[in-house]
Structures are given as C-alpha cells and as structure tokens.
Motif scaffolding. Structure first.
Motif, short mmCIF file in Angstrom:
data_model
loop_
_atom_site.label_atom_id
_atom_site.label_comp_id
_atom_site.label_asym_id
_atom_site.label_seq_id
_atom_site.Cartn_x
_atom_site.Cartn_y
_atom_site.Cartn_z
N UNK A 152 5.77 -4.74 0.63
CA UNK A 152 7.03 -5.41 0.89
C UNK A 152 7.29 -5.32 2.39
N UNK A 153 7.76 -6.41 2.97
CA UNK A 153 8.04 -6.43 4.41
C UNK A 153 9.52 -6.17 4.62
N UNK B 284 7.51 -10.00 -0.73
CA UNK B 284 6.52 -9.10 -1.32
C UNK B 284 5.17 -9.82 -1.35
N UNK B 285 4.12 -9.07 -1.10
CA UNK B 285 2.77 -9.64 -1.08
C UNK B 285 1.82 -8.75 -1.85
N UNK C 81 5.25 -3.79 7.03
CA UNK C 81 4.80 -3.84 5.64
C UNK C 81 4.64 -2.43 5.09
N UNK C 82 5.31 -2.18 3.99
CA UNK C 82 5.26 -0.88 3.32
C UNK C 82 4.67 -1.06 1.92
N UNK D 251 5.98 3.32 -2.04
CA UNK D 251 6.61 4.14 -1.01
C UNK D 251 8.07 3.75 -0.87
N UNK D 252 8.34 2.46 -0.85
CA UNK D 252 9.72 1.99 -0.75
C UNK D 252 10.54 2.46 -1.94
N UNK D 253 9.97 2.33 -3.13
CA UNK D 253 10.67 2.78 -4.33
C UNK D 253 11.02 4.25 -4.28
#
Length: 79
Positions: free
Chosen positions: A34-35, A74-75, A40-41, A45-47
C-alpha cells in the motif's frame, strides 16, 4: 471511516493512517503493498502498526479492503 480488521471495529481517517506510518521504515515488499505518503509498505506491516495487533490476528485482505476504502492505492507484487 469504520473498518473491521480481525473481527474488531476501528475508526480511521486517512490522515491518522498517514501520521501513524510517518517515520516508519518500510520492510521489503513481497505480495501486497500500500502506498502511503509516497512510500510503499507491505500491507501486513501497515495493519500491525495501525491496529497494534499481532500480524497473525488478521489477513492481508482485511487490511487491503480497509486501505482501499480510505483511498490508498494497493498493489500486488508479482514475483
């Protein structure tokens, strides 16, 4: 916006997610990313950062839906 991750309800605003991830060093991206703020993470990790939960407690799909609903791109990385 209300999102559900790991059967728990969270209320996030786009700017709160950006603030939480500000200064966080991104881990290597494999799979879904996700940017946020031009960086980009990995989605997991973001969650973990925004929910303060163990990564085993939620799926990448849950976080991806939440981030997409908040307007973050999101990619999926193809290896």
């Amino acid at each position: 916006m209300r999102v559900t991750i790991a059967r728990r309800h969270f209320y996030f605003h786009r700017n709160e997610v950006e603030e939480a991830m500000n200064g966080v060093t991104p881990e290597p991206v494999t799979g879904v990313s996700v940017e946020i703020g031009g960086v980009s993470y990995p989605i997991m990790q973001v969650g973990a950062v925004i929910t303060r939960q163990d990564r085993r407690d939620f799926s990448s799909g849950e976080v991806q839906r939440a981030m997409a609903a908040l307007g973050f791109p999101c990619r999926t990385t193809v290896e």
